[in-house]
Write a protein that holds these residues in place. Sequence first.
Motif, short mmCIF file in Angstrom:
data_model
loop_
_atom_site.label_atom_id
_atom_site.label_comp_id
_atom_site.label_asym_id
_atom_site.label_seq_id
_atom_site.Cartn_x
_atom_site.Cartn_y
_atom_site.Cartn_z
N THR A 154 -3.14 -13.44 7.66
CA THR A 154 -4.24 -12.56 7.24
C THR A 154 -4.22 -11.21 7.94
O THR A 154 -5.26 -10.57 8.09
CB THR A 154 -5.59 -13.26 7.52
N GLY A 155 -3.05 -10.78 8.37
CA GLY A 155 -2.94 -9.47 8.97
C GLY A 155 -2.78 -9.49 10.47
O GLY A 155 -2.58 -8.44 11.09
N ASN A 156 -2.86 -10.66 11.08
CA ASN A 156 -2.69 -10.80 12.52
C ASN A 156 -1.23 -11.15 12.80
O ASN A 156 -0.75 -12.20 12.36
CB ASN A 156 -3.60 -11.91 13.04
N PRO A 194 5.07 -2.93 -0.26
CA PRO A 194 4.39 -2.18 -1.31
C PRO A 194 3.32 -1.25 -0.75
O PRO A 194 2.66 -1.57 0.24
CB PRO A 194 3.74 -3.29 -2.16
N ARG A 195 3.16 -0.10 -1.39
CA ARG A 195 2.08 0.83 -1.06
C ARG A 195 1.07 0.82 -2.21
O ARG A 195 1.46 0.90 -3.37
CB ARG A 195 2.62 2.24 -0.84
N LYS A 196 -0.23 0.75 -1.87
CA LYS A 196 -1.26 0.62 -2.89
C LYS A 196 -2.19 1.83 -2.94
O LYS A 196 -3.34 1.72 -3.33
CB LYS A 196 -2.08 -0.65 -2.64
N GLY A 197 -1.67 3.00 -2.54
CA GLY A 197 -2.49 4.20 -2.60
C GLY A 197 -3.22 4.46 -1.30
O GLY A 197 -3.28 3.61 -0.40
N ASP A 198 -3.82 5.63 -1.19
CA ASP A 198 -4.45 6.06 0.05
C ASP A 198 -5.62 5.16 0.45
O ASP A 198 -5.84 4.93 1.64
CB ASP A 198 -4.95 7.50 -0.09
N ALA A 217 -0.41 -1.46 3.84
CA ALA A 217 1.00 -1.17 4.10
C ALA A 217 1.25 -0.98 5.58
O ALA A 217 2.28 -1.43 6.11
CB ALA A 217 1.43 0.08 3.32
N GLU A 218 0.32 -0.34 6.26
CA GLU A 218 0.50 -0.10 7.70
C GLU A 218 0.56 -1.41 8.48
O GLU A 218 1.34 -1.54 9.43
CB GLU A 218 -0.63 0.78 8.23
N ILE A 219 -0.26 -2.38 8.09
CA ILE A 219 -0.23 -3.67 8.78
C ILE A 219 1.12 -4.35 8.58
O ILE A 219 1.69 -4.92 9.51
CB ILE A 219 -1.37 -4.57 8.26
N ARG A 220 1.68 -4.24 7.37
CA ARG A 220 3.01 -4.80 7.13
C ARG A 220 4.05 -4.09 8.00
O ARG A 220 4.96 -4.71 8.55
CB ARG A 220 3.37 -4.68 5.65
N ARG A 221 3.93 -2.77 8.11
CA ARG A 221 4.86 -2.03 8.97
C ARG A 221 4.76 -2.49 10.43
O ARG A 221 5.77 -2.66 11.12
CB ARG A 221 4.58 -0.53 8.89
N ASP A 230 5.90 2.19 -4.33
CA ASP A 230 4.51 2.34 -4.81
C ASP A 230 4.21 1.28 -5.85
O ASP A 230 4.92 1.16 -6.86
CB ASP A 230 4.30 3.74 -5.40
N LEU A 231 3.16 0.53 -5.62
CA LEU A 231 2.76 -0.52 -6.54
C LEU A 231 2.03 0.10 -7.73
O LEU A 231 1.12 0.91 -7.54
CB LEU A 231 1.85 -1.51 -5.83
#
Length: 253
Positions: A11-13, A34-38, A44-48, A66-67
């Motif tokens: 869940t992002g942790n 994937p990037r889902k917009g601003d 996306a940053e959490i995945r990075r 970009d998704l």
Amino acid sequence: MKDLFLVGIGTGNPEHITLQAIRTLNAVDVVLIPRKGDSKADLAEIRREICAEVVTNPATRIVEFDLPTRDEATPDYLQRVEDWHDRIATVWAETLARTDGPKARVALLVWGDPSLYDSTLRIASRLTPRPAITVIPGITSLQGLTAAHAIPLNDLAAPFTVTTGRQLRDGGWPAGSDRIAVMLDGECSFTDVATENTTIWWAAYVGMPQQTTLSGPLAETGPKIIETRKILRAAHGWVMDIYILDRSKADQA
């Protein structure tokens, strides 16, 4: 692509990533993000951040794309989703074609678990030729929710139902169980439920630093959740939340 690994990332942790997932991410050639917009840049940053923390193989490449957005103009919901999934599969293929994808072992980071209310497997089935698919299970938001409130998912010897906000709105309380877990609900569908003797356990951003929880009788807690969601969305640009409803244990929260 030769092999496709759908990796559940919790869940992002980053601490929710399993050893199996870490080994997989370090064994593949490409990790797609994937990037889902601003408005959802945090996702996306959490995945990075997860990749930066656990991927130590310099040969593993991180590739972003970009998704496509879902066309809300199509009146039929299922057709909107099917068309959207077709476009996503096309973008996957196009992205991989630009990154030596046809011969690559590829991983996609999937929130929670790829097998619970997630469409990644259905999208992957659209790829031609279809790659060999391996699912790496992950911690789900449902597990995060019960852990956050320190409650069991089921009552003693009793069944429970996992459903969606849309199903709850359109079909009412599912038959066969007094306890339901509701996912994918962006419209606070608990407002369509009779509040008498109903308890809610709710959480947003489970497992993440901004995790927020509320629980109690639905009549009192429901309005608090609605207001809290507004505040969280304004602060972060997006909200991921989940909740459990129980219509027989209002005195337990």
